[in-house]
Design a protein around this motif. Structure first.
Motif, mmCIF file in Angstrom:
data_model
loop_
_atom_site.group_PDB
_atom_site.id
_atom_site.type_symbol
_atom_site.label_atom_id
_atom_site.label_comp_id
_atom_site.label_asym_id
_atom_site.label_seq_id
_atom_site.Cartn_x
_atom_site.Cartn_y
_atom_site.Cartn_z
ATOM 1 N N HIS A 8 92.202 57.020 66.351
ATOM 2 C CA HIS A 8 92.087 58.362 66.422
ATOM 3 C C HIS A 8 93.141 59.062 68.048
ATOM 4 C CE1 HIS A 8 89.817 58.810 62.643
ATOM 5 N NE2 HIS A 8 89.276 57.211 63.995
ATOM 6 N N GLU A 9 93.717 58.230 68.712
ATOM 7 C CA GLU A 9 94.527 57.622 70.057
ATOM 8 C C GLU A 9 93.739 58.277 70.885
ATOM 9 O OE1 GLU A 9 98.288 59.986 69.662
ATOM 10 O OE2 GLU A 9 99.094 59.451 67.936
ATOM 11 N N GLY A 10 92.618 57.782 71.549
ATOM 12 C CA GLY A 10 91.484 58.029 72.016
ATOM 13 C C GLY A 10 91.241 59.227 72.146
ATOM 14 N N ALA A 11 90.907 60.112 71.451
ATOM 15 C CA ALA A 11 90.223 61.670 70.837
ATOM 16 C C ALA A 11 88.709 61.754 70.593
ATOM 17 C CB ALA A 11 91.280 62.980 70.234
ATOM 18 N N ALA A 12 88.606 62.170 70.240
ATOM 19 C CA ALA A 12 87.136 62.546 69.292
ATOM 20 C C ALA A 12 87.693 62.406 68.113
ATOM 21 C CB ALA A 12 86.077 63.992 69.577
ATOM 22 N N PHE A 13 86.783 62.102 66.992
ATOM 23 C CA PHE A 13 86.430 62.104 65.531
ATOM 24 C C PHE A 13 85.436 62.823 64.702
ATOM 25 C CE2 PHE A 13 85.973 58.204 66.948
ATOM 26 C CZ PHE A 13 84.948 57.417 65.635
ATOM 27 N N MET A 14 86.139 62.802 63.596
ATOM 28 C CA MET A 14 84.412 62.896 63.071
ATOM 29 C C MET A 14 84.442 61.734 61.912
ATOM 30 S SD MET A 14 83.468 66.090 63.066
ATOM 31 C CE MET A 14 82.520 66.374 61.480
ATOM 32 N N ASP A 15 82.999 60.839 61.823
ATOM 33 C CA ASP A 15 82.803 59.687 61.506
ATOM 34 C C ASP A 15 81.649 59.821 60.289
ATOM 35 O OD1 ASP A 15 83.542 56.966 60.345
ATOM 36 O OD2 ASP A 15 82.551 56.190 62.038
ATOM 37 N N THR A 16 81.158 58.937 59.455
ATOM 38 C CA THR A 16 80.041 58.758 58.429
ATOM 39 C C THR A 16 78.932 58.770 59.637
ATOM 40 O OG1 THR A 16 81.518 58.011 56.743
ATOM 41 C CG2 THR A 16 78.895 57.571 57.767
ATOM 42 N N CYS A 17 78.235 59.945 59.571
ATOM 43 C CA CYS A 17 76.530 59.737 60.602
ATOM 44 C C CYS A 17 76.480 58.703 60.444
ATOM 45 C CB CYS A 17 75.741 60.873 60.124
ATOM 46 S SG CYS A 17 76.602 62.731 59.886
ATOM 47 N N ASP A 18 75.518 58.477 62.134
ATOM 48 C CA ASP A 18 75.142 56.954 62.025
ATOM 49 C C ASP A 18 74.000 57.022 63.439
ATOM 50 O OD1 ASP A 18 74.044 55.027 61.996
ATOM 51 O OD2 ASP A 18 76.268 53.786 62.037
ATOM 52 N N THR A 19 72.821 56.907 63.747
ATOM 53 C CA THR A 19 72.656 56.398 65.004
ATOM 54 C C THR A 19 73.106 56.053 66.184
ATOM 55 O OG1 THR A 19 71.261 54.327 64.855
ATOM 56 C CG2 THR A 19 70.005 55.961 63.860
ATOM 57 N N VAL A 20 74.395 55.811 65.907
ATOM 58 C CA VAL A 20 75.287 55.643 67.380
ATOM 59 C C VAL A 20 75.429 56.310 68.287
ATOM 60 C CG1 VAL A 20 76.871 53.551 66.040
ATOM 61 C CG2 VAL A 20 77.499 56.802 66.445
ATOM 62 N N THR A 21 75.010 55.877 69.679
ATOM 63 C CA THR A 21 74.858 57.477 70.658
ATOM 64 C C THR A 21 76.161 58.118 70.430
ATOM 65 O OG1 THR A 21 75.579 55.497 72.168
ATOM 66 C CG2 THR A 21 73.254 55.827 71.696
ATOM 67 N N SER A 22 77.504 57.981 70.251
ATOM 68 C CA SER A 22 78.949 58.851 70.495
ATOM 69 C C SER A 22 78.227 59.590 69.526
ATOM 70 C CB SER A 22 79.752 57.159 70.785
ATOM 71 O OG SER A 22 79.958 57.183 69.026
ATOM 72 N N GLN A 23 77.650 59.876 69.053
ATOM 73 C CA GLN A 23 77.163 60.570 67.296
ATOM 74 C C GLN A 23 76.051 61.895 68.019
ATOM 75 O OE1 GLN A 23 77.254 59.798 63.814
ATOM 76 N NE2 GLN A 23 79.567 58.732 63.604
ATOM 77 N N GLN A 24 75.121 61.187 69.536
ATOM 78 C CA GLN A 24 74.111 61.877 69.862
ATOM 79 C C GLN A 24 74.700 62.531 70.782
ATOM 80 O OE1 GLN A 24 71.652 59.230 70.970
ATOM 81 N NE2 GLN A 24 71.313 58.002 68.521
ATOM 82 N N TRP A 25 74.794 64.195 70.866
ATOM 83 C CA TRP A 25 75.353 65.206 71.995
ATOM 84 C C TRP A 25 74.810 65.817 72.730
ATOM 85 C CZ3 TRP A 25 80.474 65.328 72.676
ATOM 86 C CH2 TRP A 25 81.771 64.500 71.633
ATOM 87 N N HIS A 26 75.096 66.604 73.823
ATOM 88 C CA HIS A 26 73.517 66.822 74.636
ATOM 89 C C HIS A 26 74.490 67.710 75.148
ATOM 90 C CE1 HIS A 26 71.044 63.609 76.005
ATOM 91 N NE2 HIS A 26 70.453 64.245 75.007
ATOM 92 N N MET A 27 73.887 69.488 74.965
ATOM 93 C CA MET A 27 75.086 70.649 75.245
ATOM 94 C C MET A 27 74.372 71.075 76.681
ATOM 95 S SD MET A 27 75.512 72.491 72.001
ATOM 96 C CE MET A 27 76.865 71.711 70.838
ATOM 97 N N VAL A 28 74.882 70.685 77.778
ATOM 98 C CA VAL A 28 74.271 71.022 79.270
ATOM 99 C C VAL A 28 74.722 72.564 79.556
ATOM 100 C CG1 VAL A 28 74.329 70.369 80.926
ATOM 101 C CG2 VAL A 28 74.171 68.817 79.847
ATOM 102 N N ASP A 29 73.517 73.305 79.905
ATOM 103 C CA ASP A 29 73.703 75.167 80.129
ATOM 104 C C ASP A 29 74.864 74.832 81.198
ATOM 105 O OD1 ASP A 29 70.589 75.742 79.731
ATOM 106 O OD2 ASP A 29 72.343 76.073 78.137
#
Length: 181
Positions: free
Chosen positions: A108-129
């Motif tokens: 994906h040329e280094g960009a974020a993308f949609m993928d099958t949901c999994d327990t990988v840490t690259s799909q675990q997001w934090h929203m920091v105030d």
């Protein structure tokens, strides 16, 4: 009332929880809107994309904010020690999640993308105030040093105009609003 709910949900999502008002409605939907304006001068929102799409090399990208399904995000708490959340839309189906990427990746040329949901840490997001009701979007894999950065939707910009992970800094493209829809 809706603005107060959006603020409460932003704070709750930071803690890895959805507020009870949103839970009562099922999973609420939000636009992920950046602080920077698009090339057309209007607010830009994160838009999901099919991973195999030739548009933006299959990566998520910024587009003028609409009510389209591929801009309506669910923030779902994960049952993990990191108190992270998964981000998904109905666009690709309920089992497709937002995944960060290494900027140097050929996928994906280094960009974020949609993928099958999994327990990988690259799909675990934090929203920091951040100040002014904004958040920075970070993943467990990127730690506190990498943030999701919006991008102009032109093919000659970095990462083919798609959103990507970059070192965290005080720039409008890394400050996001979570807007209830």
């Amino acid at each position: 009332m809706m603005k107060k709910l959006a603020l409460a949900i932003t704070v709750a999502a930071t803690a890895g929880l959805l507020c009870s008002a949103a839970s009562a409605q099922g999973f609420a939907r939000y636009r992920l809107q950046t602080s920077s304006l698009g090339a057309d001068g209007y607010p830009s929102c994160l838009q999901a994309n099919y991973p195999t799409s030739p548009n933006h090399a299959g990566a998520v990208f910024m587009a003028t904010c609409t009510i389209a399904e591929n801009q309506r995000w669910q923030i779902e708490p994960n049952n993990d020690r990191a108190r992270s959340s998964s981000l998904r839309t109905n666009f690709g189906g309920p089992e497709i999640c937002l995944e960060s990427n290494q900027a140097s990746s050929l996928d994906h040329e280094g960009a974020a993308f949609m993928d099958t949901c999994d327990t990988v840490t690259s799909q675990q997001w934090h929203m920091v105030d951040q100040p002014n009701r904004r958040v920075r979007m970070q993943t467990v894999s990127g730690g506190t040093t990498l943030c999701l950065q919006s991008n102009q939707g032109t093919s000659d910009s970095a990462h083919a105009g798609a959103a990507f992970m970059a070192p965290c800094q005080d720039v409008p493209g890394q400050l996001w609003s979570v807007v209830w829809q």
